[in-house]
Design a protein around this motif. Structure first.
Motif, mmCIF file in Angstrom:
data_model
loop_
_atom_site.group_PDB
_atom_site.id
_atom_site.type_symbol
_atom_site.label_atom_id
_atom_site.label_comp_id
_atom_site.label_asym_id
_atom_site.label_seq_id
_atom_site.Cartn_x
_atom_site.Cartn_y
_atom_site.Cartn_z
ATOM 1 N N LYS A 146 0.832 -1.206 0.000
ATOM 2 C CA LYS A 146 0.000 0.000 0.000
ATOM 3 C C LYS A 146 0.870 1.262 0.000
ATOM 4 O O LYS A 146 0.469 2.298 0.533
ATOM 5 C CB LYS A 146 -0.923 -0.005 1.223
ATOM 6 C CG LYS A 146 -1.880 -1.188 1.266
ATOM 7 C CD LYS A 146 -2.803 -1.195 0.048
ATOM 8 C CE LYS A 146 -3.776 -2.380 0.103
ATOM 9 N NZ LYS A 146 -4.644 -2.424 -1.095
ATOM 10 N N ARG A 148 2.675 4.649 -1.211
ATOM 11 C CA ARG A 148 2.102 5.746 -1.987
ATOM 12 C C ARG A 148 3.110 6.885 -2.107
ATOM 13 O O ARG A 148 3.946 7.102 -1.236
ATOM 14 C CB ARG A 148 0.818 6.256 -1.341
ATOM 15 C CG ARG A 148 0.981 6.894 0.032
ATOM 16 C CD ARG A 148 -0.366 7.349 0.576
ATOM 17 N NE ARG A 148 -0.223 8.067 1.842
ATOM 18 C CZ ARG A 148 -0.131 7.511 3.031
ATOM 19 N NH1 ARG A 148 -0.186 6.193 3.131
ATOM 20 N NH2 ARG A 148 0.001 8.249 4.113
ATOM 21 N N ASN A 152 -0.485 10.814 -3.179
ATOM 22 C CA ASN A 152 -1.398 9.863 -2.535
ATOM 23 C C ASN A 152 -1.893 8.766 -3.467
ATOM 24 O O ASN A 152 -2.863 8.084 -3.154
ATOM 25 C CB ASN A 152 -2.593 10.584 -1.894
ATOM 26 C CG ASN A 152 -2.198 11.297 -0.621
ATOM 27 O OD1 ASN A 152 -1.393 10.797 0.167
ATOM 28 N ND2 ASN A 152 -2.742 12.493 -0.423
ATOM 29 N N ARG A 153 -1.237 8.563 -4.577
ATOM 30 C CA ARG A 153 -1.565 7.434 -5.446
ATOM 31 C C ARG A 153 -0.882 6.191 -4.892
ATOM 32 O O ARG A 153 0.306 6.210 -4.555
ATOM 33 C CB ARG A 153 -1.092 7.699 -6.867
ATOM 34 C CG ARG A 153 -1.492 6.618 -7.857
ATOM 35 C CD ARG A 153 -1.058 7.011 -9.254
ATOM 36 N NE ARG A 153 -1.199 5.908 -10.183
ATOM 37 C CZ ARG A 153 -0.777 5.927 -11.440
ATOM 38 N NH1 ARG A 153 -0.201 7.027 -11.901
ATOM 39 N NH2 ARG A 153 -0.935 4.885 -12.223
ATOM 40 N N ILE A 154 -1.626 5.103 -4.765
ATOM 41 C CA ILE A 154 -1.120 3.892 -4.114
ATOM 42 C C ILE A 154 -0.544 2.916 -5.139
ATOM 43 O O ILE A 154 -1.124 2.707 -6.207
ATOM 44 C CB ILE A 154 -2.244 3.208 -3.309
ATOM 45 C CG1 ILE A 154 -2.700 4.124 -2.173
ATOM 46 C CG2 ILE A 154 -1.775 1.875 -2.746
ATOM 47 C CD1 ILE A 154 -3.869 3.585 -1.382
ATOM 48 N N ALA A 157 5.288 2.880 -5.738
ATOM 49 C CA ALA A 157 5.792 4.224 -5.433
ATOM 50 C C ALA A 157 7.231 4.410 -5.910
ATOM 51 O O ALA A 157 7.585 5.467 -6.436
ATOM 52 C CB ALA A 157 5.679 4.482 -3.932
#
Length: 258
Positions: A146, A148, A152-154, A157
């Motif tokens: 999870k 990111r 805030n894009r999951i 990363a």
């Protein structure tokens, strides 16, 4: 928020910036490592357009355009407006191509940097050593992470942002101010490394990501000399992070117990 850059009118600088990025030090890095680093770096094409690598003063560099607008730019039906100075008018459109550069061509063919030039080559998977024991292939540990980025894009990363080392002498104050004024978080964590370089983080996804997943299509691929097509930074987790690094929130490879 940083002070507004010293602008006298609206212009192309409101939407994008031309900068020079340092890829590698020729004295410290061999040619294969230089090519691998250039392949990885120029693979991040979501918000960056890359030129061809070249040598200057003992360094491998590349001229690039960062397609991130100024945080003070406000677009409206009747034209653009600078929220810092009140300038109004039309600004040039972004030069970013409507379609991103194609790096994956299918059937094991990829566009990579080879001998400091972008070439389309067949890249086979690395063959296991002779008489090696059979092992179970591990799944990508990041598949369900999870993690990111700052937007805030999951997911994926590490493959969607990167830190650029800009060749930017301290005397170029206006360009530095323009970089610091880019729209957050797509350009962030801007800091001066020394009198000659400025670091910044740009959210710009890698074009080697497998469509719809977090897997890297270059993983396990090798060049004609048998060396990995991508640098070790993509495959090996560092033993420890620097003091000013925290990693991405939600990363499965970071111990959060402390």
């Amino acid at each position: 928020m940083p002070s507004p850059p010293p602008c006298r009118q609206l212009g192309r600088h409101c939407r994008e910036l031309d900068v020079t990025v340092r890829i590698s030090d020729l004295e410290d890095d061999g040619k294969t490592l230089q090519d691998a680093a250039a392949t990885w770096l120029t693979g991040h094409t979501e918000r960056i357009t890359w030129g061809e690598p070249y040598v200057n003063d003992g360094l491998l560099m590349v001229d690039t355009t960062i397609h991130v607008p100024c945080r003070y730019l406000e677009d409206a039906p009747k034209g653009s407006r600078c929220q810092a100075y009140g300038y109004r008018g039309n600004t040039p459109r972004s030069t970013q191509p409507t379609e991103l550069a194609k790096l994956q061509h299918g059937h094991g063919r990829f566009s990579i940097i080879q001998h400091r030039l972008r070439r389309t080559l067949d890249l086979p998977f690395e063959e296991p050593p002779a008489r090696s024991l059979p092992v179970v292939q591990e799944e990508n540990p990041c598949a369900t992470a999870k993690c990111r980025t700052a937007d805030n894009r999951i997911g994926a990363a590490c493959c969607r942002d990167l830190t650029l080392e800009l060749d930017l002498p301290v005397r170029k104050k206006r360009l530095e101010a323009l970089i610091r004024a880019r729209k957050n978080p797509f350009v962030c964590r801007v800091k001066r490394d020394d009198d000659d370089t400025l670091d910044c983080e740009v959210i710009s996804a890698c074009g080697y990501l497998e469509k719809g997943s977090v897997n890297c299509t270059l993983h396990g691929r090798v060049r004609s000399n048998g060396r990995p097509a991508k640098p070790s930074i993509c495959s090996e987790w560092p033993d420890e992070l620097d003091e000013d690094e925290t990693g991405h929130p939600g990363c499965v490879l970071i111990d959060d117990e402390d």
